[in-house]
Enzyme design. Sequence first.
Site, PDB file in Angstrom:
ATOM      1  N   SER A 136       0.857  -1.184   0.000  1.00 51.75           N
ATOM      2  CA  SER A 136       0.000   0.000   0.000  1.00 51.75           C
ATOM      3  C   SER A 136       0.890   1.228   0.000  1.00 51.75           C
ATOM      4  O   SER A 136       2.014   1.192   0.518  1.00 51.75           O
ATOM      5  CB  SER A 136      -0.890   0.007   1.245  1.00 51.75           C
ATOM      6  OG  SER A 136      -1.518   1.273   1.419  1.00 51.75           O
ATOM      7  N   TYR A 149      -3.186  -0.344   9.877  1.00 50.65           N
ATOM      8  CA  TYR A 149      -3.047  -0.692   8.466  1.00 50.65           C
ATOM      9  C   TYR A 149      -1.658  -0.293   7.955  1.00 50.65           C
ATOM     10  O   TYR A 149      -0.964  -1.100   7.321  1.00 50.65           O
ATOM     11  CB  TYR A 149      -4.137  -0.008   7.644  1.00 50.65           C
ATOM     12  CG  TYR A 149      -4.164  -0.450   6.209  1.00 50.65           C
ATOM     13  CD1 TYR A 149      -4.697  -1.689   5.860  1.00 50.65           C
ATOM     14  CD2 TYR A 149      -3.658   0.365   5.195  1.00 50.65           C
ATOM     15  CE1 TYR A 149      -4.723  -2.107   4.532  1.00 50.65           C
ATOM     16  CE2 TYR A 149      -3.683  -0.048   3.871  1.00 50.65           C
ATOM     17  CZ  TYR A 149      -4.212  -1.283   3.546  1.00 50.65           C
ATOM     18  OH  TYR A 149      -4.219  -1.682   2.236  1.00 50.65           O
TER      19      TYR A 149
END
Length: 279
Positions: A136, A149
Amino acid sequence: MTVLNRRQDPRGRRVLITGASGTIGRALGERLTAAGAHVHGLDLRPTGDEPFPVLRCDVTDDDSVRRAVARALKALGGLDVLVNNAGTGGPAPAEYAPGAEVRRQLEINLLGTWRTTAACVDALVAARGRVVMVASRMAVLQLPLAAAYGASKRAMVAYADALRLELGTHVGVSCVYPSAVRSPIHDSTRAAGLSLEGMSVYEPLEGVLDAIGRAAFSTRPHRDVTTTRKGAVEFFLARHLPALTDRIVARALNARAAAGALDGAEPAAGVVARNRGTK
């Protein structure tokens, strides 16, 4: 479907995709199957209508991973490419003690990737294969209120770095850095009264699939692959000018708080109070 050149030709390649019933995994498996690859998928909740075989697998469970990977490798007859795509997100502010949500994200995003890769190592070494980590942008450019995250994806990249050092004579290891793609992964964040508005921009799914294809099938493995030109700039700035990117993100967060965009969102209560001088 994007036409791939010979250096990115997936025909005949044996591919295993985790999170194969989700937005990215399903689209990737469908694209590669149509292009002539032999694809199997793993997912916690297969829908049953995927255009390629998907086995039920809980990446947080050692036995589930071993059984599902063994079945997939037997069906495929080996493995050329593993795409670690399974992942989850949700609000998890860094200022609060880690709870079940933090542990869930670390267990799936980091340890699930680790378990699945370990189960595939022998087959990948035998085939001189590739591992593609769907990381990500937040692995390098952290956004606020989503510490779990970002931490899990940054740890995923660190795991990829170690794997590359250990297996690099036989297996290519690449990390792909999408920004945000419209998918159910953002539902819990939206339900908590938060959104990506003003902090991130959704990008086309096709660009993410193209980037994974480059990582998986290029003649020489790429270490890091971004998915858009904007993503490439953000990646460069986060790596080389982190203090600048910190200021940019902090300014955007404070502007949202001042505008009332975070009012009523429990995960952002501390940010809102500090922004208004009430804490």
